[in-house]
Design a protein around this motif. Structure first.
Motif, PDB file in Angstrom:
ATOM      1  N   ARG A 184       6.632   8.990   6.793  1.00 40.65           N
ATOM      2  CA  ARG A 184       7.469   9.306   6.924  1.00 40.65           C
ATOM      3  C   ARG A 184       8.945   8.823   6.977  1.00 40.65           C
ATOM      4  N   ARG A 185       9.715   8.055   6.577  1.00 42.72           N
ATOM      5  CA  ARG A 185      10.346   7.730   5.691  1.00 42.72           C
ATOM      6  C   ARG A 185      10.529   7.313   4.601  1.00 42.72           C
ATOM      7  N   ARG A 186       9.198   7.915   3.292  1.00 43.57           N
ATOM      8  CA  ARG A 186       9.415   7.577   1.983  1.00 43.57           C
ATOM      9  C   ARG A 186       9.434   6.467   1.819  1.00 43.57           C
ATOM     10  N   ASP A 187       9.274   5.346   2.786  1.00 44.01           N
ATOM     11  CA  ASP A 187       8.568   3.976   2.053  1.00 44.01           C
ATOM     12  C   ASP A 187       7.468   3.407   1.691  1.00 44.01           C
ATOM     13  N   PRO A 188       7.293   3.498   0.069  1.00 45.94           N
ATOM     14  CA  PRO A 188       5.703   3.565  -0.197  1.00 45.94           C
ATOM     15  C   PRO A 188       5.264   1.851   0.108  1.00 45.94           C
ATOM     16  N   VAL A 189       6.348   0.610   0.123  1.00 44.14           N
ATOM     17  CA  VAL A 189       6.493  -0.761  -0.091  1.00 44.14           C
ATOM     18  C   VAL A 189       5.847  -1.171   1.840  1.00 44.14           C
ATOM     19  N   LEU A 190       6.165  -0.091   3.125  1.00 37.97           N
ATOM     20  CA  LEU A 190       6.269  -0.224   4.465  1.00 37.97           C
ATOM     21  C   LEU A 190       4.421   0.545   4.065  1.00 37.97           C
ATOM     22  N   SER A 191       4.854   1.729   3.693  1.00 36.93           N
ATOM     23  CA  SER A 191       3.679   2.279   4.554  1.00 36.93           C
ATOM     24  C   SER A 191       2.072   2.059   2.980  1.00 36.93           C
ATOM     25  N   LEU A 192       2.607   1.942   1.727  1.00 31.66           N
ATOM     26  CA  LEU A 192       0.833   0.871   1.062  1.00 31.66           C
ATOM     27  C   LEU A 192       0.665  -0.459   1.708  1.00 31.66           C
ATOM     28  N   GLY A 193       1.607  -1.119   2.314  1.00 28.21           N
ATOM     29  CA  GLY A 193       1.706  -3.040   3.081  1.00 28.21           C
ATOM     30  C   GLY A 193       0.972  -3.100   4.179  1.00 28.21           C
ATOM     31  N   ALA A 194       1.308  -2.062   5.225  1.00 28.83           N
ATOM     32  CA  ALA A 194       0.541  -2.374   5.674  1.00 28.83           C
ATOM     33  C   ALA A 194      -0.530  -1.073   6.529  1.00 28.83           C
ATOM     34  N   GLY A 195      -0.631  -0.537   4.794  1.00 26.88           N
ATOM     35  CA  GLY A 195      -1.444   0.082   5.128  1.00 26.88           C
ATOM     36  C   GLY A 195      -2.826  -0.515   4.227  1.00 26.88           C
ATOM     37  N   TRP A 196      -2.591  -1.536   3.419  1.00 28.44           N
ATOM     38  CA  TRP A 196      -3.578  -2.249   3.025  1.00 28.44           C
ATOM     39  C   TRP A 196      -4.163  -3.342   3.486  1.00 28.44           C
ATOM     40  N   ILE A 197      -3.593  -3.614   4.412  1.00 26.93           N
ATOM     41  CA  ILE A 197      -3.975  -5.317   5.789  1.00 26.93           C
ATOM     42  C   ILE A 197      -4.511  -4.183   5.988  1.00 26.93           C
ATOM     43  N   PHE A 198      -4.404  -2.958   6.866  1.00 24.63           N
ATOM     44  CA  PHE A 198      -5.156  -2.410   7.918  1.00 24.63           C
ATOM     45  C   PHE A 198      -6.781  -2.135   7.762  1.00 24.63           C
ATOM     46  N   VAL A 199      -6.096  -1.485   5.804  1.00 25.98           N
ATOM     47  CA  VAL A 199      -7.300  -1.180   5.260  1.00 25.98           C
ATOM     48  C   VAL A 199      -8.628  -2.731   4.829  1.00 25.98           C
ATOM     49  N   MET A 200      -7.788  -3.726   4.800  1.00 24.76           N
ATOM     50  CA  MET A 200      -8.518  -4.814   4.005  1.00 24.76           C
ATOM     51  C   MET A 200      -9.662  -5.340   5.792  1.00 24.76           C
ATOM     52  N   LEU A 201      -8.607  -5.364   6.589  1.00 27.15           N
ATOM     53  CA  LEU A 201      -9.135  -5.670   7.954  1.00 27.15           C
ATOM     54  C   LEU A 201      -9.963  -5.148   8.403  1.00 27.15           C
ATOM     55  N   LEU A 202      -9.892  -3.647   8.140  1.00 20.62           N
ATOM     56  CA  LEU A 202     -10.846  -2.840   9.016  1.00 20.62           C
ATOM     57  C   LEU A 202     -12.109  -3.455   9.872  1.00 20.62           C
ATOM     58  N   PRO A 203     -12.856  -4.121   8.738  1.00 15.82           N
ATOM     59  CA  PRO A 203     -13.890  -4.038   8.878  1.00 15.82           C
ATOM     60  C   PRO A 203     -14.156  -5.231   9.918  1.00 15.82           C
ATOM     61  N   ALA A 204     -13.283  -6.363  10.218  1.00 19.02           N
ATOM     62  CA  ALA A 204     -13.207  -7.303  11.166  1.00 19.02           C
ATOM     63  C   ALA A 204     -12.760  -6.970  12.239  1.00 19.02           C
ATOM     64  N   VAL A 205     -12.594  -6.011  12.787  1.00 20.08           N
ATOM     65  CA  VAL A 205     -11.549  -6.197  13.203  1.00 20.08           C
ATOM     66  C   VAL A 205     -12.751  -4.844  14.474  1.00 20.08           C
ATOM     67  N   PHE A 206     -12.813  -3.882  13.400  1.00 20.07           N
ATOM     68  CA  PHE A 206     -13.553  -2.570  14.693  1.00 20.07           C
ATOM     69  C   PHE A 206     -15.171  -2.605  14.664  1.00 20.07           C
ATOM     70  N   PHE A 207     -15.855  -3.557  13.250  1.00 20.10           N
ATOM     71  CA  PHE A 207     -17.415  -3.762  13.213  1.00 20.10           C
ATOM     72  C   PHE A 207     -17.768  -5.042  14.184  1.00 20.10           C
ATOM     73  N   PRO A 208     -18.548  -4.368  14.453  1.00 15.98           N
ATOM     74  CA  PRO A 208     -19.270  -5.153  15.426  1.00 15.98           C
ATOM     75  C   PRO A 208     -19.928  -6.793  14.427  1.00 15.98           C
ATOM     76  N   VAL A 209     -18.505  -6.950  13.722  1.00 13.29           N
ATOM     77  CA  VAL A 209     -19.243  -8.936  12.900  1.00 13.29           C
ATOM     78  C   VAL A 209     -19.732  -9.566  13.770  1.00 13.29           C
ATOM     79  N   PRO A 210     -20.529 -10.747  13.750  1.00 13.68           N
ATOM     80  CA  PRO A 210     -20.752 -11.828  14.660  1.00 13.68           C
ATOM     81  C   PRO A 210     -19.641 -12.617  15.066  1.00 13.68           C
ATOM     82  N   THR A 211     -18.557 -13.015  14.488  1.00  9.26           N
ATOM     83  CA  THR A 211     -17.469 -13.937  13.721  1.00  9.26           C
ATOM     84  C   THR A 211     -16.731 -12.713  14.527  1.00  9.26           C
ATOM     85  N   TYR A 212     -16.049 -13.490  15.410  1.00  9.15           N
ATOM     86  CA  TYR A 212     -14.499 -13.088  16.510  1.00  9.15           C
ATOM     87  C   TYR A 212     -13.711 -13.191  15.732  1.00  9.15           C
ATOM     88  N   LEU A 213     -13.180 -14.533  15.092  1.00 10.71           N
ATOM     89  CA  LEU A 213     -12.058 -14.327  13.463  1.00 10.71           C
ATOM     90  C   LEU A 213     -12.760 -14.938  12.800  1.00 10.71           C
TER      91      LEU A 213
END
Length: 533
Positions: free
Chosen positions: A304-333
């Protein structure tokens, strides 16, 4: 001048990552999957067509990641079973990943010094110790070495009206290699969509939106095929919370907060993290929901603020953590899930330093402030990494460290095995007993072996009964049941109960015909019975 500057920066970043992990060349293998992946793995011992065919057509050790095994084939060909060679490849891959991280940030934003800061912080981040110092975590550094080039090639492929064919095909190839190294990166095309979103006006250009969607279909097809195979063979969590949607979401929200905290490198790092209590009060639900929504909210704010560093930075973290956070992996962390995700945090941190310094007058003072801030955080990361990597030197130090902060039965069981190797039977008994507080077969099976070695055969038989009882509560595992029958048979033989021993050993061999020890003991038992006649 530009090329020389790039080479100097890349060399410095690679050297930082390489030198920091240089002590791991003296490390050995550890008793946590290294035996299965390397020491006892028959399929990595040579470049034969039989080995390679098996690697690419059969899942191994509850996963399908053939390129991880191929990398071990390379190591075995060069070093045999000398662990230093395996650690060397791990360090080289991490140094390469750090340079690729630098180049990705430079290409995304066109900001050289931001890229330098991000690459340097990535090279030194302590959350990477598990992925670099643990041979069995090769999949993390290997998949990154393919995934980042996949994104770089996609950036080259994006044109004003259409995708350039050659770099697009190269991106697909690198993505395929990344997924064959670690299936978790299958979500990466979501980040490619985000790249497009940050530069497109979808309401004004419907054709470009069609390109955004359809250009990701081949990635999805590739990822889906590998994901299905892994979903079938991988271990999923059997914890009670996974069957309760509310508790599951609360815990996953807590997981998201914990991963974000570990990105700061402040909390204690641990090989195993115990699953925390899951309260059901409104505050806990609200906090968990905030944890799950924080990164998507930052992505939206950045767009919304046209800040690609923020949007892509938060997006990279979110996408790369998506399997660990949302999928039923056997390890909590697990720290290893932060290996790729940490790059987004590193460039956000670098951007924060540079942004703050831009407001400082005079300009030279602001530059100095940014350099000092980056250097201070880099030094903090390096110290934390250097201290933590030492505990991965061998199994003794790994599990002694782990049980200081974890009650997980795996830590007790593995340290108990170390004590057995040292003939410290009482210590092994105590540790296996502590592990048995959590329902698992291994602790009772370990106590069986300890009591057998101590000559306490009746106690060994009783522990074997408990191991069988635990085994009955699990999904069928023929190899495990064969091992339990083998131990039962050896105990019966020690008690001179030959018929029962022969029956148990025969059962073990019927379940696992390749069990050489069971076959040897069965031959001895039959000879003893023949002589007794």
């Amino acid at each position: 001048m530009g090329a020389a500057r790039w080479i100097a920066a890349a060399a410095g970043i690679a050297a930082a990552g390489f030198l920091l992990y240089l002590p791991t060349l003296r490390f050995g293998f550890v008793s946590w999957d290294d035996s299965m992946y390397v020491i006892q793995n028959p399929w990595i011992r040579g470049w034969s067509s039989r080995n390679l065919t098996h690697i690419f057509t059969q899942p191994y050790f509850v996963s399908y990641m053939p390129l991880q095994l191929v990398s071990y084939v390379l190591d075995f060909g060069l070093w045999g079973l000398r662990p230093s060679g395996y650690h060397l490849q791990q360090i080289v891959l991490h140094a390469l990943d750090s340079v690729l991280a630098f180049e990705l940030v430079r290409r995304l934003f066109g900001r050289f010094w931001l890229a330098v800061a991000a690459g340097l912080l990535f090279a030194l981040h302590p959350a990477h110790v598990e992925s670099v110092a643990w041979v069995s975590a090769r999949k993390d550094v290997l998949s990154a070495a393919f995934l980042i080039p996949a994104v770089l090639c996609y950036l080259s492929a994006r044109g004003q009206r259409s995708l350039r064919v050659k770099p697009y095909l190269a991106s697909l190839l690198f993505f395929t290699l990344a997924v064959l190294s670690k299936v978790n990166v299958v979500v990466a095309p979501l980040f490619l969509v985000l790249i497009d979103v940050t530069v497109l006006e979808p309401r004004r250009d419907g054709r470009r939106w069609a390109q955004v969607v359809w250009s990701k279909v081949p990635y999805g097809v590739i990822g889906l095929g590998v994901s299905v195979i892994n979903w079938i063979v991988e271990v999923k969590t059997r914890a009670a919370y996974a069957r309760d949607p509310v508790r599951y979401l609360i815990l996953k929200g807590r997981t998201a907060w914990d991963y974000l905290a570990h990105l700061t490198a402040i909390p204690r790092l641990n090989p195993i993290y115990d699953t925390p209590p899951i309260p059901l009060d409104p505050i806990a639900i609200g906090v968990s929901a905030a944890g799950l929504l924080l990164l998507p909210a930052l992505v939206w704010l950045g767009v919304r603020r046209r800040d690609p560093v923020l949007s892509l930075g938060a997006g990279w973290i979110f996408v790369m953590l998506l399997p660990a956070v949302f999928f039923p992996v056997p390890t909590y962390l697990a720290d290893r899930y932060l290996y790729l995700a940490s790059l987004g945090f590193c460039w956000l941190l670098g951007a924060a330093f540079l942004g703050a310094s831009a407001r400082v007058k005079p300009k030279a003072l602001g530059i100095a402030a940014a350099v000092l801030a980056t250097a201070a955080v880099a030094a903090f990361f390096a110290v934390r990494t250097a201290r933590y990597e030492k505990i991965w030197a061998d199994s003794e130090s790994l599990w002694s460290y782990t049980i200081e902060a974890s009650n997980d039965f795996r830590a007790y069981n593995n340290l108990a095995r170390e004590r057995m190797g040292q003939n410290r039977w009482e210590d092994a008994e105590r540790l296996f007993a502590l592990g048995a507080r959590q329902a698992n077969v291994t602790s009772w099976d370990g106590l069986t072996a300890v009591y057998y070695k101590m000559g306490r055969y009746e106690d060994a038989l009783r522990m074997n009964d408990k191991a069988f009882a635990m085994h009955a509560l699990k999904a069928e595992d023929l190899t495990e049941r064969a091992e339990l029958n083998y131990k039962r048979g050896t105990i019966y033989l020690a008690l001179n109960r030959l018929d029962e021993g022969i029956a148990a050993l025969t059962t073990a061999l019927s379940l696992n015909p390749g069990h050489a020890d069971a076959r040897h003991m069965l031959d001895l038992a039959r000879q003893a019975k023949q002589q007794g006649r």
